[in-house]
Write a protein that holds these residues in place. Structure first.
Motif, PDB file in Angstrom:
ATOM      1  N   GLU A   1       5.583  -5.575  -1.281  1.00 39.20           N
ATOM      2  CA  GLU A   1       4.693  -6.630  -1.742  1.00 39.20           C
ATOM      3  C   GLU A   1       5.333  -7.546  -2.788  1.00 39.20           C
ATOM      4  N   THR A   2       6.612  -7.366  -3.052  1.00 39.63           N
ATOM      5  CA  THR A   2       7.318  -8.176  -4.040  1.00 39.63           C
ATOM      6  C   THR A   2       8.498  -8.878  -3.373  1.00 39.63           C
ATOM      7  N   LEU A   3       9.305  -9.554  -4.175  1.00 38.88           N
ATOM      8  CA  LEU A   3      10.502 -10.219  -3.649  1.00 38.88           C
ATOM      9  C   LEU A   3      11.745  -9.334  -3.728  1.00 38.88           C
ATOM     10  N   PHE A   4      11.594  -8.095  -4.231  1.00 41.09           N
ATOM     11  CA  PHE A   4      12.734  -7.173  -4.313  1.00 41.09           C
ATOM     12  C   PHE A   4      12.972  -6.530  -2.955  1.00 41.09           C
ATOM     13  N   ARG A   5      14.223  -6.496  -2.547  1.00 42.32           N
ATOM     14  CA  ARG A   5      14.558  -5.944  -1.240  1.00 42.32           C
ATOM     15  C   ARG A   5      15.522  -4.767  -1.362  1.00 42.32           C
ATOM     16  N   ALA A   6      15.230  -3.717  -0.584  1.00 38.39           N
ATOM     17  CA  ALA A   6      16.071  -2.525  -0.553  1.00 38.39           C
ATOM     18  C   ALA A   6      17.442  -2.873   0.051  1.00 38.39           C
TER      19      ALA A   6
ATOM     20  N   SER B   1       0.191  -9.900 -15.373  1.00 41.61           N
ATOM     21  CA  SER B   1       0.167 -10.066 -13.915  1.00 41.61           C
ATOM     22  C   SER B   1       1.414 -10.808 -13.429  1.00 41.61           C
ATOM     23  N   ILE B   2       1.900 -10.397 -12.280  1.00 38.31           N
ATOM     24  CA  ILE B   2       2.969 -11.122 -11.602  1.00 38.31           C
ATOM     25  C   ILE B   2       2.422 -11.600 -10.263  1.00 38.31           C
ATOM     26  N   PHE B   3       2.473 -12.899 -10.044  1.00 41.66           N
ATOM     27  CA  PHE B   3       2.085 -13.480  -8.765  1.00 41.66           C
ATOM     28  C   PHE B   3       3.341 -14.095  -8.160  1.00 41.66           C
ATOM     29  N   TRP B   4       3.644 -13.737  -6.940  1.00 41.60           N
ATOM     30  CA  TRP B   4       4.932 -14.077  -6.342  1.00 41.60           C
ATOM     31  C   TRP B   4       4.880 -15.463  -5.706  1.00 41.60           C
TER      32      TRP B   4
ATOM     33  N   LYS C   1      11.015  -0.243   3.248  1.00 40.22           N
ATOM     34  CA  LYS C   1       9.590  -0.206   2.940  1.00 40.22           C
ATOM     35  C   LYS C   1       9.008   1.197   3.153  1.00 40.22           C
ATOM     36  N   GLY C   2       8.508   1.784   2.064  1.00 41.09           N
ATOM     37  CA  GLY C   2       7.867   3.089   2.128  1.00 41.09           C
ATOM     38  C   GLY C   2       8.793   4.269   2.264  1.00 41.09           C
TER      39      GLY C   2
ATOM     40  N   ASP D   1       3.924   0.205 -13.267  1.00 39.18           N
ATOM     41  CA  ASP D   1       2.867  -0.340 -12.420  1.00 39.18           C
ATOM     42  C   ASP D   1       3.413  -1.212 -11.292  1.00 39.18           C
ATOM     43  N   LEU D   2       4.626  -1.737 -11.457  1.00 40.45           N
ATOM     44  CA  LEU D   2       5.231  -2.586 -10.433  1.00 40.45           C
ATOM     45  C   LEU D   2       5.918  -1.782  -9.336  1.00 40.45           C
ATOM     46  N   ASP D   3       6.202  -0.512  -9.578  1.00 39.44           N
ATOM     47  CA  ASP D   3       7.018   0.253  -8.642  1.00 39.44           C
ATOM     48  C   ASP D   3       6.357   0.458  -7.280  1.00 39.44           C
ATOM     49  N   LEU D   4       5.063   0.760  -7.256  1.00 38.48           N
ATOM     50  CA  LEU D   4       4.399   0.942  -5.958  1.00 38.48           C
ATOM     51  C   LEU D   4       4.369  -0.345  -5.137  1.00 38.48           C
ATOM     52  N   PRO D   5       4.022  -1.491  -5.732  1.00 39.41           N
ATOM     53  CA  PRO D   5       4.120  -2.733  -4.945  1.00 39.41           C
ATOM     54  C   PRO D   5       5.528  -2.996  -4.402  1.00 39.41           C
ATOM     55  N   ILE D   6       6.556  -2.639  -5.159  1.00 36.42           N
ATOM     56  CA  ILE D   6       7.924  -2.798  -4.668  1.00 36.42           C
ATOM     57  C   ILE D   6       8.134  -1.959  -3.407  1.00 36.42           C
ATOM     58  N   LEU D   7       7.712  -0.695  -3.472  1.00 40.02           N
ATOM     59  CA  LEU D   7       7.916   0.206  -2.339  1.00 40.02           C
ATOM     60  C   LEU D   7       7.105  -0.198  -1.121  1.00 40.02           C
ATOM     61  N   ARG D   8       5.998  -0.893  -1.353  1.00 37.06           N
ATOM     62  CA  ARG D   8       5.156  -1.337  -0.242  1.00 37.06           C
ATOM     63  C   ARG D   8       5.613  -2.664   0.359  1.00 37.06           C
TER      64      ARG D   8
END
Length: 340
Positions: A48-53, A266-269, A9-10, A39-46
């Protein structure tokens, strides 16, 4: 070669990996020269999505061909400028043949660059090289007169314009269209700009963000700026939601007129989401949700860009060099493009 990795994260880090090689037919290795942040990339880095590093980042890009398999030497010369679909697709499975290349059956479902599950196998675009495994299906030659920076998002955020609005315009005569801006910031702006420039509809762009409103207004788009979304007082034939926010979504679905069309980026998780069902049922509303069809949308929009009718470069608000990508990728901006 070097590529940018999402570690946690971050946190982004450069990583050195082995150079890519052609290992079979119908393959091309491309050097990305313009990479856009989705537009989805910043939420990923924060987080805020279901994608995990961890995974390599970046999936919207234009590049130049470096290496091709022998069977493609006459089709894709070295140095050619190309875009690529961000979704991995073979072009020959039943899904691809039925124009659903976002659901290719030859690879794990939803595979693409820069996001799991595809990023683990196919990499990300903020890299010295990226491999196109099904070149004849995925590659899109770009006319040299087009600035790669302006169309770096062609495969996804620009392609969303066709998903949200372009494909429906033939269904309505002189439609009134509402575009609800928000966290899918560039998508809403690209969509409003396309409708405004092509004069295919009467469009209004609404948002709670003053910077996006100012950009839209500077491009001649009719706007309404809200501090918070109110109860709607107007009805529209087509409503395009790019809010990715509950208040924006509610405003959008309550702005639908009779026999209107609703589309959303919009994507709502969650699997639990409210809609005014009875109201929409009585209105006779069509609801269109789902991931963009990258290939078909690129093909549909490209003639408008090539002719100069649609100028998506006007939405790009920040450019930085490849060497500064690590820091810039984490900073706020409407549309960031990394250049080489």
């Amino acid at each position: 070669m070097r590529r940018l990795m999402f570690r946690k994260k971050g946190i982004l880090e450069w990583e050195e990996v082995e150079p890519l090689t052609v290992t079979g037919k119908n393959q091309v290795i491309v050097e990305p020269i313009s990479i856009a942040r989705c537009d989805l990339d910043l939420p990923i880095l924060r987080g805020e999505t279901l994608f995990r590093a961890p995974f390599p980042v970046g999936h919207e890009f234009v590049g130049k061909i470096k290496t091709v398999s022998e069977d493609l030497t006459d089709l894709y010369p070295v140095g050619m400028t190309v875009a690529s679909t961000f979704q991995i697709s073979c072009g020959s499975c039943p899904a691809c043949l039925n124009h659903h290349s976002n659901s290719c059956e030859s690879i794990p479902y939803t595979s693409g660059y820069g996001m799991p599950p595809g990023a683990h196998s196919f990499g990300g675009a903020i890299a010295d090289e990226i491999k196109i495994p099904f070149a004849k299906q995925m590659l899109f030659p770009i006319n040299p007169k087009i600035n790669p920076v302006g169309i770096a998002s062609l495969s996804d955020n620009i392609a969303e314009v066709w998903k949200l609005a372009g494909r429906f315009l033939h269904q309505k005569k002189d439609p009134k269209v509402l575009v609800v801006g928000g966290l899918a910031g560039s998508i809403g702006l690209y969509t409003a700009l396309f409708l405004h420039q092509t004069k295919k509809a009467e469009v209004v762009y609404v948002d709670t963000d003053s910077m996006r409103i100012q950009l839209a207004e500077s491009l001649g788009i009719s706007v309404e700026h809200f501090t918070s979304f109110p109860k709607p007082t107007k009805k529209y034939d087509l409503v395009c939601d790019a809010s990715a926010h509950k208040a924006g979504w509610d405003f959008a679905v309550r702005s639908l007129g009779r026999n209107a069309i609703f589309s959303s980026a919009s994507i709502f998780w969650t699997n639990e989401w409210q809609i005014p069902y009875l109201e929409m049922y009585n209105q006779g509303v069509e609801i269109h949700l789902g991931r963009v069809e990258s290939k078909d949308s690129m093909e549909a929009l490209y003639p408008y860009i090539l002719s100069g009718v649609f100028t998506p470069e006007k939405i790009v608000t920040k450019q930085v060099s490849f060497s500064d990508a690590k820091e810039a990728w984490l900073e706020e901006s409407i549309k960031l493009v990394i250049t080489k």
